[in-house]
Motif scaffolding. Structure first.
Motif, short mmCIF file in Angstrom:
data_model
loop_
_atom_site.label_atom_id
_atom_site.label_comp_id
_atom_site.label_asym_id
_atom_site.label_seq_id
_atom_site.Cartn_x
_atom_site.Cartn_y
_atom_site.Cartn_z
N GLU A 282 37.04 37.24 40.01
CA GLU A 282 37.24 37.07 41.45
C GLU A 282 37.40 38.41 42.15
O GLU A 282 36.95 38.60 43.29
N MET A 283 38.00 39.36 41.46
CA MET A 283 38.13 40.71 42.02
C MET A 283 36.75 41.35 42.16
O MET A 283 36.45 42.01 43.17
N ILE A 284 35.91 41.15 41.15
CA ILE A 284 34.55 41.71 41.18
C ILE A 284 33.76 41.16 42.36
O ILE A 284 32.96 41.88 42.98
N LYS A 285 33.98 39.90 42.71
CA LYS A 285 33.27 39.30 43.84
C LYS A 285 33.53 40.05 45.15
O LYS A 285 32.70 40.03 46.06
N THR A 286 34.70 40.68 45.25
CA THR A 286 35.05 41.41 46.48
C THR A 286 34.44 42.81 46.52
O THR A 286 34.52 43.49 47.55
N LEU A 287 33.85 43.25 45.40
CA LEU A 287 33.33 44.62 45.30
C LEU A 287 31.83 44.65 45.59
O LEU A 287 31.00 44.59 44.68
N LYS A 288 31.49 44.72 46.82
CA LYS A 288 30.08 44.70 47.22
C LYS A 288 29.40 46.03 46.89
O LYS A 288 29.94 47.11 47.14
N ASN A 289 28.22 45.95 46.29
CA ASN A 289 27.38 47.12 45.99
C ASN A 289 28.07 48.17 45.12
O ASN A 289 27.80 49.37 45.23
N LEU A 290 28.98 47.72 44.28
CA LEU A 290 29.66 48.63 43.37
C LEU A 290 29.37 48.23 41.93
O LEU A 290 29.25 47.05 41.61
#
Length: 542
Positions: free
Chosen positions: A43-51
């Motif tokens: 879920e944390m990864i979902k918030t990391l756009k283009n990273l």
């Protein structure tokens, strides 16, 4: 099967984002087994756009489990980094083992999640990994973020630890734990390895690998846990083989996993156990990363000295499952007596730097304060370490005899590098302290303090009067000490080392060295509560 995002996972993400906004880039998430640390990462990864994101785990099985879980969360743009897999450098998410990632350059990553970070945290490969990706945000995940001695892992900027097993049980996210102790072994001859903090395997195998212990385990299992899916933890491969043989001979479906088996055989036995097995017998294989939610009984046929290992093992049974109300732990290794229940609330502490007394005063249980140690002058660190052991030793000691108090006071002052003399001495030699000799005129007046304490090489000194537990001031002291105070001389009383340390701390806080010389604050004459009570008790103040 859809995955439910528990409320505390959302809170973890918010707290992580807040810590990152504050400039934290090495974050530790401490959360129990089964709490959803991998889901949190997804879920944390979902918030990391283009990273670009790297997720690392200690074993291949955990790597594939993570990718499967990420797929269920809708994170399909991933690639694996491990032997036999083709790496896709264009994928947003790379998932691999620590062993694989340090062997080759896979480019830069903005975020690095490290599952089970306690495994080999102080090892060479982990150090290489942390230095290799020091420009990224590193988030460590662990149910037991402690070393083999039970101390909190060092080096993190902050720790997120808002969820415990007890809290999960209260919210029905974990089952309750029940303990039975049918047998307690005699471990008096079992050595403990000073490096691993674990019992010597050969020693505990001799105690546990006995037919009567195995029979007792089976009989208690049938009586108290028959029908429960069970994991059995043994001391050695030979011991595990004997346990399996006994259970199979009784007509039970017993599978076994250990390090001498091939990966295919291990995977096959895990699968059989998951589908139809009665029990899974293992040696150091299923202590982490094993997610059979139906397991509701743990049999400990091994004594466990390390708290970390104990919590990892018992943690296998806390996951919820339909019609599962609790996990039964049958302890044959004296572990419950040694460690208590796995669900007990625990606050992990950092390893002591200077000693429990000084560490507490310096607030070194706080991450930010702990980092400031690096900036303490080396000489001060050496002195604090030297005196720290003495303070811990004497802190709660009481003194019926003044001579005993005097002896301990001398040891503490010597360790701190202070210079002191007894009363009525006409001269003092400071050569051993790098200073010229000093002559002191005391006169022959009675009632002077026991200790005359100099502040380094200045003319500032304080008198410290020592008293035994039931001691009182004599008539000469009741006349001389107030007279000295009236003339501005610092006079203090102590009956123990605890108050001595308060006196020394007070002096250091109120007398400061500057480029121009010594700065003496007026508050040096103020008495703190314990000193005021003592002086009032001995009639030195009204």
């Amino acid at each position: 099967m859809s995955i439910t995002i528990r409320p505390y996972i959302t809170q973890w993400i918010k707290e992580t984002q807040l810590r990152i906004a504050e400039g934290k880039d090495l974050i530790l998430l401490q959360a129990p087994t089964g709490s959803g640390k991998t889901i949190y990462a997804g879920e944390m990864i979902k918030t990391l756009k283009n990273l670009r994101v790297l997720f690392l785990a200690p074993r291949r099985k955990l790597v594939t489990q993570t990718q499967d879980k990420f797929f269920k969360l809708g994170l399909t743009d991933s690639t694996l980094i491990m032997g036999g897999e083709t790496y896709n450098e264009k994928a947003k998410i790379a998932i691999g083992t620590i062993d694989s990632i340090v062997l080759k350059d896979y480019g830069e990553f903005d975020y690095i999640f490290i599952d089970e970070i306690h495994n080999g945290y102080n090892g060479q490969r982990m150090e290489l990994l942390l230095s290799k990706y020091s420009d990224g945000i590193i988030i460590g995940l662990s149910a037991t973020p402690i070393d083999q001695f039970g101390y909190l892992l060092e080096g993190f900027d902050c720790v997120i630890d808002s969820v415990s097993i007890k809290k999960m049980q209260e919210q029905n996210f974990a089952v309750r734990d029940i303990y039975e102790v049918p047998f307690t072994p005699d471990l008096s001859k079992c050595k403990i390895d000073p490096t691993s903090n674990e019992f010597n395997i050969d020693d505990i195998s001799q105690v546990m690998d006995m037919s009567e212990v195995t029979k007792s385990a089976y009989d208690n299992w049938i009586e108290k846990a028959n029908g429960r899916k069970t994991m059995i933890f043994c001391t050695s491969i030979k011991h595990a083989d004997h346990v399996k043989e006994y259970f199979v001979n009784q007509g039970r479906m017993a599978q076994i996993v250990h390090s001498k088996m091939s990966e295919d055989d291990i995977a096959n036995n895990y699968q059989i156990f998951a589908e139809s097995g009665d029990c899974l017998i293992n040696v150091d294989m299923a202590t982490f990363g094993f997610d059979d939610e139906a397991v509701s009984c743990i049999i400990l046929l091994r004594p466990i000295h390390s708290l970390r290992l104990y919590l990892q093992i018992v943690g296998r049974g806390f996951r919820t499952y339909p019609n599962k109300e609790d996990v039964l732990v049958l302890d044959f290794g004296g572990n419950f007596e040694r460690h208590g229940a796995a669900s007990d609330e625990r606050k992990y502490e950092f390893k002591q730097v200077f000693g429990k007394v000084i560490d507490k005063q310096l607030k070194l249980d706080d991450v930010e304060q702990r980092k400031k140690i690096e900036f303490l002058p080396m000489q001060k660190r050496i002195v604090l370490k030297r005196v720290g052991r003495l303070l811990d030793l004497y802190w709660d000691k009481t003194y019926p005899l003044e001579d005993d108090l005097l002896a301990d006071v001398k040891r503490v002052l010597k360790a701190l590098g202070y210079f002191f003399i007894r009363q009525n001495s006409g001269s003092t030699n400071m050569a051993g302290h790098g200073q010229p000799a000093r002559w002191v005129h005391f006169t022959d007046k009675a009632g002077l303090p026991d200790i005359c304490l100099y502040f380094r090489n200045s003319s500032i000194y304080a008198g410290i009067e020592l008293k035994s537990l039931k001691g009182s001031l004599n008539q000469n002291q009741l006349k001389t000490l107030p007279e000295m105070k009236s003339k501005g001389v610092l006079v203090f009383l102590t009956k123990d080392i605890r108050e001595l340390w308060a006196i020394l701390t007070h002096l250091n806080n109120n007398i400061k060295e500057t480029d121009e010389g010594l700065l003496i604050k007026k508050s040096v004459y103020n008495l703190w509560e314990s000193q005021y009570k003592l002086q009032k008790q001995l009639k030195l103040v009204e």
